[in-house]
Design a protein around this motif. Sequence first.
Motif, PDB file in Angstrom:
ATOM      1  N   VAL A 112      12.432  49.281  45.276  1.00 42.38           N
ATOM      2  CA  VAL A 112      11.498  49.593  46.257  1.00 42.38           C
ATOM      3  C   VAL A 112      11.679  48.808  47.724  1.00 42.38           C
ATOM      4  CG1 VAL A 112       9.184  49.648  47.012  1.00 42.38           C
ATOM      5  CG2 VAL A 112       9.614  49.680  44.532  1.00 42.38           C
ATOM      6  N   GLU A 118      11.045  48.786  51.857  1.00 45.13           N
ATOM      7  CA  GLU A 118      10.081  49.119  52.906  1.00 45.13           C
ATOM      8  C   GLU A 118      10.203  48.424  54.205  1.00 45.13           C
ATOM      9  OE1 GLU A 118       6.115  48.209  51.912  1.00 45.13           O
ATOM     10  OE2 GLU A 118       5.293  49.771  53.228  1.00 45.13           O
ATOM     11  N   PHE A 175       9.307  49.253  58.453  1.00 47.57           N
ATOM     12  CA  PHE A 175       8.940  50.182  59.611  1.00 47.57           C
ATOM     13  C   PHE A 175       9.666  49.550  61.036  1.00 47.57           C
ATOM     14  CE2 PHE A 175       5.686  51.491  56.705  1.00 47.57           C
ATOM     15  CZ  PHE A 175       5.674  52.600  56.907  1.00 47.57           C
ATOM     16  N   ARG A 207      10.763  44.648  53.220  1.00 49.16           N
ATOM     17  CA  ARG A 207      10.277  44.066  52.032  1.00 49.16           C
ATOM     18  C   ARG A 207      11.079  44.706  50.846  1.00 49.16           C
ATOM     19  NH1 ARG A 207       6.594  45.427  48.570  1.00 49.16           N
ATOM     20  NH2 ARG A 207       5.892  47.375  49.481  1.00 49.16           N
ATOM     21  N   GLN A 233       6.059  41.799  42.764  1.00 49.85           N
ATOM     22  CA  GLN A 233       7.328  42.568  42.493  1.00 49.85           C
ATOM     23  C   GLN A 233       8.457  42.384  43.155  1.00 49.85           C
ATOM     24  OE1 GLN A 233       6.608  46.678  43.839  1.00 49.85           O
ATOM     25  NE2 GLN A 233       5.354  46.045  45.696  1.00 49.85           N
ATOM     26  N   GLY A 256      10.315  54.006  48.210  1.00 43.95           N
ATOM     27  CA  GLY A 256       9.831  53.336  49.566  1.00 43.95           C
ATOM     28  C   GLY A 256      10.123  54.133  50.769  1.00 43.95           C
ATOM     29  N   PHE A 257       9.915  53.436  51.864  1.00 43.79           N
ATOM     30  CA  PHE A 257      10.241  54.206  53.217  1.00 43.79           C
ATOM     31  C   PHE A 257      10.933  53.187  54.246  1.00 43.79           C
ATOM     32  CE2 PHE A 257       9.241  55.623  57.457  1.00 43.79           C
ATOM     33  CZ  PHE A 257       9.737  56.993  57.263  1.00 43.79           C
ATOM     34  N   TYR A 287       3.847  50.324  41.894  1.00 51.66           N
ATOM     35  CA  TYR A 287       4.350  49.660  43.046  1.00 51.66           C
ATOM     36  C   TYR A 287       3.315  49.874  44.254  1.00 51.66           C
ATOM     37  CZ  TYR A 287       6.065  53.874  45.123  1.00 51.66           C
ATOM     38  OH  TYR A 287       6.247  55.549  45.495  1.00 51.66           O
ATOM     39  N   TYR A 288       3.420  49.191  45.223  1.00 59.56           N
ATOM     40  CA  TYR A 288       2.710  49.232  46.605  1.00 59.56           C
ATOM     41  C   TYR A 288       3.516  49.342  47.767  1.00 59.56           C
ATOM     42  CZ  TYR A 288       3.406  44.605  47.929  1.00 59.56           C
ATOM     43  OH  TYR A 288       3.828  43.226  48.523  1.00 59.56           O
ATOM     44  N   LEU A 289       2.922  50.329  48.781  1.00 58.11           N
ATOM     45  CA  LEU A 289       3.633  50.288  50.132  1.00 58.11           C
ATOM     46  C   LEU A 289       2.598  49.846  51.095  1.00 58.11           C
ATOM     47  CD1 LEU A 289       5.505  53.707  49.890  1.00 58.11           C
ATOM     48  CD2 LEU A 289       6.535  51.440  49.690  1.00 58.11           C
ATOM     49  N   PRO A 310       1.510  51.425  57.995  1.00 56.92           N
ATOM     50  CA  PRO A 310       2.404  50.848  59.213  1.00 56.92           C
ATOM     51  C   PRO A 310       1.203  50.292  60.205  1.00 56.92           C
ATOM     52  CG  PRO A 310       2.331  53.275  59.121  1.00 56.92           C
ATOM     53  CD  PRO A 310       1.853  52.842  57.861  1.00 56.92           C
TER      54      PRO A 310
END
Lengths: 302, 878
Positions: free
Chosen positions: A32, A34, A36, A47, A62, A287-288, B786-788, B791
């Motif tokens: 994962v 992440e 921005f 992350r 995690q 994720g992103f 999982y977590y996000l 923003p």
Amino acid sequence: MRILLQITLAGILAGSIAACDTVQPSKVGTLVVESFLKAGEPLPDVRVGRTYGVSKGIAANQGIAEAEVELILDGVRIQYEPVAMSPGLYRPESRASHLIVPPLASFELFVRTPDDQANASGSIPPLILLDDVEFFIPERAIEAVLVDTLDIGLDSLDLALNAQEGFIYPIQVTLAWQTVSGLETTANDYWIETRLEPLSRFSSSLIDFFLLPQQVLPEESIEADENGQVRWTGVYAVPVEAVDTPLPEHALKVSLLRGDQAFAVFETSRDSPERREPVSNVSGGIGFVGGIAIDTLRIIVK
Amino acid sequence: MHKRLTLLLFTIFCLAQGLDVSAQSYLFQFEDTPLLDAVEEFKSRTGIDVVYSTDLLGGFSSSCTYHGSVAVEAIQCIVQDATVEVRVISDRQIVLVLADEASVGPDKARGSIAGIVFDSRTGESLYGANIYLPDLSSGTVTNEAGFFSLPGIPSGHHRVKLSFIGYVVKDTTLSTGSKSVILELNPTTMTMDRVVIERSTLIRSDLALFPGVISMPVRRLEQLPPSFGGKDVFEVLGWMPGIQRAGEVTGGLLVRGSGSDQNLYLIDGAPVYHPWHAFSLISTFQTETFKDLKFYRGSFPAEYGGRLSAVLDAELRDGRNAEPKLLAAINPLSARFLIESTLGSKSSFMLSGRRSYIDKLIGRKHPVSDGAGRRDTLRTGYFFYDWSAKISFSPHTNSRLSFSYYTGRDDLDLRLPFDLSLDFSSWLRPADLFFEVDQDWGNRLYSVRYQHLASDRLFLTGTAYYSEYSANESVLIHPTQSASVTSDYRVQLQDLGARVDADYFPSLSHQIRAGFSVVDHRFVSSIDALVSYSPSLSESLTHRGRVQTREFATYIQDHWKPSEKLHVLLGTRLNYFGSGNYFRVSPRLSIQYVLNPRWLILRGSATTQYQFLQRIRDRYSFLYDLVSSRWIPSDSTVVPSKSRQLSFGGEAIPYPWFKVSAEGYLRIGNHIILPRDEFQSKNGLLGPGIDISTLLGQYTRGNERSYGIEIGADLFLLDWQVLLAYTGSRSENRTPELRNTTFRPSRFDVPRSFSAVIQRRVGRWQFSLSTVLRSGYPITVPIARYYLTDPVSNEQIQFFHTPEINNGRLPPYFRMDLGVGYRFGFMHADWSAQIHVYNIFNRRNVINRTFDPSKENFGLNNSLGLPILPLFELEMQL
């Protein structure tokens, strides 16, 4: 002939019993990633973690501490270093800590772990700035339905339509900002996300469904005036006890975000966690990692 | 001398059979009476079946006076002036043949025998009756109009064995050269007072020459346990191997794991696009209204096209009953009736209707008022109805003209406050916050069909039809005093079509069917929606869409019988679809080989099918495509779906009361329309719009494959009737355009399914036990979490990781229903009372499952199926 029939039937029976279910258990522990990258702001943290078993607690750690993280921003390579005591969190190397994310820059992020690797790429949108915020507050509260779910299932005869009625102030808010100019953009190049978030959530999801507290839309779908300014109007609700109850003083966070289409898809797909997971733009993981421009205001409404 | 010998033989025969030949006394007096009329009077007064060709007796008259007790003497007196010979076949059957004809010889010239076979009781033509020539070891089967032809046989008389499951076998003699013969078969019945019980297998194996065919005698279907809405064809199909309903009691019909839109439903040749009522709880196909039903699983002959998976070809009753018939019935969901009768000697009609009545019980409109004088009208209307009608006209025995009409519609009309509950008094008042739902959807079709026996080798059928599916969805929602939603969505599909089919019989070993069709498709859709978030802030959506295209098809197929054991159906179909200019050729091949008529009949087929219309629905908005769905045509961007299927199976009838069949299949589908985002479901108001290209953007092309084995057993012995079905299958799909190259289980993949229906009659009572046990449907189960981070707020949001769709399965589904029926006579009518207990073990099957990542572990939430439900049905036949 009877033997032939018996053999045939036995073969059919064996074949039918062997019609096995091919559903296979899937592996756990997907990477994962992440981050921005916010236009005009310092380089963000990255992350890096891994998915974990559903039976583990929500707060289970995690983070991956042994990853290699590299960001290429407009051709400049920036190494990331793990943050002590925060497994999975990575910050730009010290020589790059002063860098600001430039609007319109392109980027690529690479993450390598001993087991796998992932990458994501994109571009940074132009800066966005809230020019104006206008409110229209009704004089009196109005009646509204207050319920979180309306569920009718024919198969199960689950009829949950037992809504309660109450009172709300529907507050209309107009945001104004300068649209992207001087660039060759297409309708889908940039998307806008608007948010009207009372800091203490009063409203129900049903009310929000019929009002307009947030929206994700292509920026070019909003018509600009002769000065290049665009305006978006939304409505949020503040519940009150009775029709003659005055509007309670409350804080409102107004957010305006600009991103690319991947960001729009991510944002619109992460609003129902019980239904789905967000659409990722990370190759080799989930994720992103995206570039966004953001402006927020915290306003006291009374 | 010959006549005397016959009389002597007849008398001996009757005595041997223990008949009381002297118990009845006959008096016949004819004076220049047309012989045909005289023979018919003999039949009606003696009850003895007399088989003859009209050509033999036409033109003769009878002048005879007979007073005696020997029936055969009476008939000999009646036919004495005609050149016919009286042959006694049995105590209840006499055959009249041309006198002094030599038996069939090899040197004779060639001729043919053609005719139509009818049910002697109902007068309806029989599809699938066997006409067999024992001396030539050859025969044929009647077509949909009951017509048969035996061309190229030696001229002269031929012994003919006429058989049809559920009917008494008839042995007769027919002559070549005559125009056409009318043959009648008597149903096998066991009469008990006014109650008639008929025995037959469920599936007419004599018609199931090729894999996947289910041809069902309607009389047999009527005896199976009723469903929610009475006797429902689709419910019965669900007991067959490889066929299931999508939902527990709702949803489309899934054949071999395919989508429900891949089935073609025909009523008298006209397509029905939405064959469901009550949100798919029951179908529009009421068993009693049909004369004949054919269902093709996977492989179908070249005369059918336009769908990938299955064809249900149903023919409405034409009312050719010898006696007028009235049927009326009521069950918890609806009441229905059927009337049929002849109109003179050449015409007949059938009229049936059905309507739900719950709106009549609770009322459709409720005027309400409060203490302040405010008035309002709340609405609680829902009903559905069907009307079927058919008029048949037979100017002569060689032709028939029929007009068919069907319309069925659902109508939902609600205006209710949001805070309604089961306590009606709490919401029977004027409301500021309410919702209005005004929706109706349904089908209407007209069909004209002309069937004509052009010669003893050529039978023509012409059909013209108009079929319409339309749905209107209007809503008005007031969730707050300042916000509202209004929407008016309409969708319509109109088909205007015509087709001609010709059956040509060049020889005994070839039966050629060819035809062509043309259909004009019109697709219309519109929406006017306005979402007002506040008095000064609103969004609207307005769109009009109209597409028109034509479809042409032609086909030819040969039913080739190279030997008595081998049947080959070879055909091809050529389609042209105007939108997109698609030419498609669909070859079809089916083979049957009778290894042993008792122990093993082998069947195989290889077919290709194309589908030019796709049914899809919007996956975003709550304002349209809620109850309806939209059919869209192929065009330059939507390539027609293609399916190829191989089937192979066998059947054995080791005992007359037991039949077992097994069939394996492999099906490969390409260009199947599949959702682009499987996780997307309706979650907004205006959505992306109803434009076809926008709608298609929610879908992608994919591949599907399915394979499996289907085993069925049909046992009927004494008072017992048992139906068993087992299906082991897999149905999978993938979307290469989305880089999903691995096949995943499809939405309704069911690896194993077993169903059974056990019925027993005890006197006037009938008991039935039916059960279904199958694998649960696939679901997507999270494998990790999982977590996000948001923003803006930096809030951590929990998600489940679901990298593969349909990686899990709901618990197995099991249900058992119990039925008890009692038949009795009352007020000169036949009555049937049935109690049907749905889910007698009250097992709450899990029909859906969701997961909530904000909770520990899975946050699992199950949706449960229906509990135990007692249902009733009362039926009266006059």
